[in-house]
Design a protein around this motif. Structure first.
Motif, short mmCIF file in Angstrom:
data_model
loop_
_atom_site.label_atom_id
_atom_site.label_comp_id
_atom_site.label_asym_id
_atom_site.label_seq_id
_atom_site.Cartn_x
_atom_site.Cartn_y
_atom_site.Cartn_z
N THR A 287 3.09 208.23 7.90
CA THR A 287 1.85 207.61 7.43
C THR A 287 1.69 206.24 8.08
O THR A 287 2.67 205.52 8.24
CB THR A 287 1.83 207.56 5.89
OG1 THR A 287 0.61 206.94 5.47
CG2 THR A 287 3.00 206.79 5.32
N PRO A 288 0.49 205.89 8.51
CA PRO A 288 0.32 204.70 9.35
C PRO A 288 0.08 203.39 8.59
O PRO A 288 0.00 202.34 9.21
CB PRO A 288 -0.95 205.05 10.15
CG PRO A 288 -1.75 205.92 9.22
CD PRO A 288 -0.76 206.68 8.39
N HIS B 265 -4.40 196.94 7.36
CA HIS B 265 -4.51 196.00 6.24
C HIS B 265 -5.01 196.72 4.99
O HIS B 265 -5.91 196.25 4.32
CB HIS B 265 -5.48 194.87 6.59
CG HIS B 265 -4.97 194.01 7.70
ND1 HIS B 265 -5.77 193.16 8.41
CD2 HIS B 265 -3.73 193.87 8.23
CE1 HIS B 265 -5.05 192.53 9.33
NE2 HIS B 265 -3.82 192.95 9.24
N GLU B 266 -4.43 197.87 4.70
CA GLU B 266 -4.88 198.60 3.51
C GLU B 266 -4.57 197.78 2.25
O GLU B 266 -3.55 197.09 2.18
CB GLU B 266 -4.19 199.98 3.44
CG GLU B 266 -4.72 200.99 4.45
CD GLU B 266 -4.11 200.87 5.85
OE1 GLU B 266 -3.33 199.91 6.09
OE2 GLU B 266 -4.40 201.73 6.69
N THR C 175 -18.61 204.17 7.83
CA THR C 175 -17.40 204.64 7.17
C THR C 175 -17.18 203.78 5.95
O THR C 175 -17.99 202.90 5.64
CB THR C 175 -16.18 204.63 8.11
OG1 THR C 175 -15.11 205.36 7.49
CG2 THR C 175 -15.72 203.19 8.38
N PHE C 176 -16.12 204.00 5.21
CA PHE C 176 -15.85 203.17 4.04
C PHE C 176 -14.37 203.18 3.72
O PHE C 176 -13.67 204.14 4.00
CB PHE C 176 -16.68 203.61 2.83
CG PHE C 176 -16.43 205.03 2.37
CD1 PHE C 176 -16.84 206.11 3.13
CD2 PHE C 176 -15.81 205.28 1.16
CE1 PHE C 176 -16.64 207.42 2.70
CE2 PHE C 176 -15.60 206.58 0.71
CZ PHE C 176 -16.02 207.66 1.50
N ALA C 177 -13.92 202.05 3.14
CA ALA C 177 -12.54 201.95 2.67
C ALA C 177 -12.49 202.51 1.26
O ALA C 177 -13.40 202.29 0.48
CB ALA C 177 -12.10 200.49 2.67
N HIS C 178 -11.48 203.27 0.94
CA HIS C 178 -11.33 203.75 -0.43
C HIS C 178 -9.86 203.99 -0.71
O HIS C 178 -9.02 203.90 0.18
CB HIS C 178 -12.16 205.02 -0.67
CG HIS C 178 -11.70 206.21 0.12
ND1 HIS C 178 -10.62 206.98 -0.24
CD2 HIS C 178 -12.17 206.77 1.27
CE1 HIS C 178 -10.46 207.97 0.62
NE2 HIS C 178 -11.39 207.86 1.56
N GLN C 179 -9.53 204.28 -1.97
CA GLN C 179 -8.13 204.44 -2.33
C GLN C 179 -7.86 205.83 -2.87
O GLN C 179 -6.95 206.03 -3.66
CB GLN C 179 -7.71 203.37 -3.32
CG GLN C 179 -8.42 203.41 -4.65
CD GLN C 179 -8.30 202.08 -5.37
OE1 GLN C 179 -9.01 201.14 -5.08
NE2 GLN C 179 -7.38 201.97 -6.31
N SER D 141 -6.12 207.28 6.01
CA SER D 141 -6.89 207.43 7.25
C SER D 141 -8.11 206.52 7.27
O SER D 141 -8.95 206.63 8.17
CB SER D 141 -7.31 208.89 7.45
OG SER D 141 -8.07 209.36 6.35
N THR D 142 -8.22 205.58 6.31
CA THR D 142 -9.40 204.70 6.29
C THR D 142 -9.41 203.72 7.46
O THR D 142 -10.47 203.41 7.99
CB THR D 142 -9.48 203.90 4.97
OG1 THR D 142 -8.24 203.22 4.75
CG2 THR D 142 -9.78 204.80 3.78
N HIS D 143 -8.23 203.26 7.87
CA HIS D 143 -8.19 202.25 8.93
C HIS D 143 -8.59 202.84 10.28
O HIS D 143 -9.44 202.26 10.98
CB HIS D 143 -6.80 201.61 9.00
CG HIS D 143 -6.66 200.60 10.09
ND1 HIS D 143 -7.31 199.39 10.05
CD2 HIS D 143 -5.97 200.63 11.26
CE1 HIS D 143 -7.01 198.71 11.16
NE2 HIS D 143 -6.20 199.44 11.89
#
Lengths: 384, 268
Positions: free
Chosen positions: A304-305, A372-373, B43-47, B28-30
């Protein structure tokens, strides 16, 4: 092996010198990302908080204030609207230490464009200041390490996790601090960890936190032992949650547990801790980032990245096949233990050395990829 | 006034021509953001997508399907990690198959391989299947009532008389949850009345027209609103028509607003 870091005015040690852009409303997240892109090296996070007081209010403000003041941060720029709700986060952050905290307010800027420009200018000034700070020799006891696993497989419990345990034990023996998280991933192994607690009371806390966790999932009408291991874990060869947990707990080596931490709360002393976090990789990283963790070592079977804006995140592969297939994600391979080309101790020593190299400035794959999650963890009232 | 939009096969006629890079999981958000930035997509960041349980599993799944099938979407690239709960390969058959593709990080040589392949595929989807202009017969206008608005019935009557279908969400005091529901109801333009203590907002797939109140926060942020308090129904309808025909709203220009999936259960 030697260690160098940034000695903060409040006595903590940092191993990066970041300028963090932290939006205090979801609507400012896009602006924070723009500032990261257009400044000369600031890091930013995005989130979905809208300042509405919800059941998870305390959890959220501790997550935000804690990450804002992680010791790897030279300065944090809060992007704010100018509302009183934001003061609660900023005041909590001020109480945590002496991290430089700057506020840029949309109400004062009057427009998003102006806010962005003001934040970029401030960030660039702070980045120049940060560059003039010198690393100095640091004791190994300065390090706060986070222990995490994600995308586990059947190798996790016999390669990367126990090898990380070797490194964690060595750090704790040197007077450092190590934090194990992921309550779900010790479910079924909690009695073994409780026996290693420094006092009976701490042992009971470990048992209680796991019982509280299982109850909070049962509250939703879900049998966690039925929902876990995840499909990805099963495809990776894991059969039961207990098997996953016995393997996951090995990340914490054999040291005594000094204490139990609530989510996103920093330890007050050195030693090995357990923190009550979700197994969700990013909620866990966010909780660690809020708790003074300098570096997280993240073992993975599937690969996982992800990474953190405030902490270098070292990825350790459990198997050689995956480490070879996705080398731009993996920093170190522990599959060599199963291959028979390295002993557990040899590989654990390599992990320990890599932690120190990364602390001294070597960039991780997640840092090179700009990961930067960041997620705000919520319980939605399911706690008892 | 007629509305000319974009013909999107299987999704209907939309008022925007967005490409969606849809991360099926937080992991896979990044890389999705990197691909989207490179090709000019949304696109969008989510958890979500992993570590979620109970009703959130179908809830998030359906939300992703609604996003992918929204009429303002030209094409979709689903980016999956490979080991998540909401598996990309299983999401793909549930969404409109026209111009939808899948990439799996764990099977694409990691993050850099996924990025390169993603950029190539997104450009192909965009350039080889250009949307044709088409007349939109019935515009669905969403109303985000995060605060009370005094002339609501007059507004609804006026919008209906102007030929629009009106959908309303007023359950939440924060716009993003109402906006997510309005998206699922296939609203293509939203009129938002943010709470007095909340800023104007946006939803990257949908043009949102923000109408200010006279609260101190809204007065300070006047330049980020499209219309002031007390704007007439005629003014609102005129702006809807302009926006539906391509004029950008303030929130589209500034790029604000996160897409927030509905959640109600803790992560494991």
């Amino acid at each position: 092996m030697s260690l160098t870091g940034y000695k903060r005015a409040d006595g903590r040690w940092g191993f990066r010198n970041h300028v963090l852009i932290l939006p205090l409303h979801q609507m400012l997240s896009a602006a924070a990302r723009d500032v990261e892109k257009d400044s000369k090296g600031a890091v930013a996070v995005s989130h979905d908080w809208s300042q509405v007081v919800e059941k998870d209010h305390q959890r959220i403000i501790h997550s935000l204030a804690g990450n804002a003041t992680n010791p790897n941060i030279y300065a944090t720029i809060f992007l704010r609207l100018g509302t009183p709700a934001e003061d609660e986060v900023i005041n909590l952050a001020k109480s945590y230490g002496k991290t430089k905290l700057i506020e840029v307010s949309l109400s004062e800027a009057k427009s998003i464009d102006r806010l962005r420009q003001m934040a970029i200018d401030r960030a660039n000034t702070l980045l120049t200041e940060a560059k003039s700070e010198q690393r100095v020799a640091a004791p190994f006891s300065a390090m706060v390490l986070g222990l995490e696993c994600g995308g586990s497989d059947a190798y996790s419990g016999i390669t990367a996790n126990p090898a990380l345990g070797v490194a964690s034990d060595e750090l704790v023996a040197q007077g450092g601090t190590s934090i194990l998280g992921e309550t779900m991933e010790i479910l079924g192994a909690e009695h073994l960890l409780a026996k290693r607690a420094i006092t009976a009371a701490v042992g009971q806390q470990i048992i209680d936190v796991v019982a509280r966790y299982e109850a909070s999932i049962n509250y939703e009408g879900i049998d966690i032992r039925g929902a876990q291991p995840s499909r990805g874990n099963i495809e990776g060869g894991l059969s039961t949650l207990e098997e996953k947990s016995l393997g996951a707990a090995k990340k914490a080596g054999n040291a005594q547990f000094t204490g139990v931490l609530e989510y996103a709360i920093a330890p007050s002393k050195a030693g090995l801790y357990f923190m009550d976090t979700p197994g969700h990789d990013i909620e866990q990283l966010t909780g660690f980032g809020a708790a003074n963790v300098n570096i997280t070592v993240f073992t993975t079977g599937r690969g996982t990245p992800t990474g953190s804006a405030v902490m270098p995140t070292i990825k350790v592969a459990t198997n050689t096949e995956m480490a070879t297939a996705i080398p731009d994600i993996i920093d170190l391979n522990s599959g060599t233990i199963a291959d028979g080309t390295q002993t557990l101790e040899e590989n654990g020593e390599l992990i320990y050395k890599l932690i120190m190299d990364v602390a001294n400035g070597q960039l991780t794959k997640a840092e090179l990829g700009g990961h930067h999650e960041f997620n705000l963890s919520r319980l939605y009232g399911s706690t008892l | 006034m007629s509305i000319t939009g974009f013909s999107h096969k299987g999704r209907g006629v939309g008022v925007r021509d967005h490409q969606l890079i849809l991360p099926s999981v937080v992991c896979s958000t990044h890389v999705s953001r990197k691909i989207a930035n490179e090709v000019g997509a949304i696109t969008f960041a989510h958890q979500n997508g992993c570590g979620i349980i109970g009703i959130d599993v179908p809830g998030v799944d359906n939300f992703f399907i609604d996003l992918a099938n929204h009429p303002n979407v030209q094409s979709v690239l689903v980016v999956s990690l490979g080991c998540e709960t909401i598996q990309g390969p299983e999401l793909l058959p549930k969404i409109n198959r026209e111009l939808s593709r899948l990439l799996v990080i764990q099977e694409s040589g990691g993050a850099s391989g996924t990025y390169e392949s993603g950029v190539t595929q997104a450009k192909q989807l965009r350039d080889n299947f250009k949307s044709e202009k088409a007349r939109l017969d019935k515009l669905i206008v969403g109303l985000d009532l995060s605060r009370d608005t005094p002339n609501l019935s007059a507004l609804k009557t006026g919008l209906t008389a102007a030929g629009f279908e009106v959908v309303v969400e007023s359950e939440h005091a924060v716009s993003e949850h109402n906006l997510s529901k309005l998206m699922s109801a296939k609203a293509q333009v939203v009129i938002s009345f943010p709470d007095e203590n909340q800023p104007p907002t946006g939803f990257p797939l949908i043009p949102v027209i923000n109408i200010a109140s006279t609260s101190p926060l809204h007065m300070a942020l006047a330049s980020e609103f499209d219309l002031a308090q007390g704007s007439s129904v005629e003014e609102i309808i005129e702006l809807i028509n302009k926006v539906a025909n391509g004029q950008k709203t303030r929130s589209e220009v500034s790029g604000i607003g996160e897409i927030v999936a509905p959640r109600s259960v803790r992560s494991v």
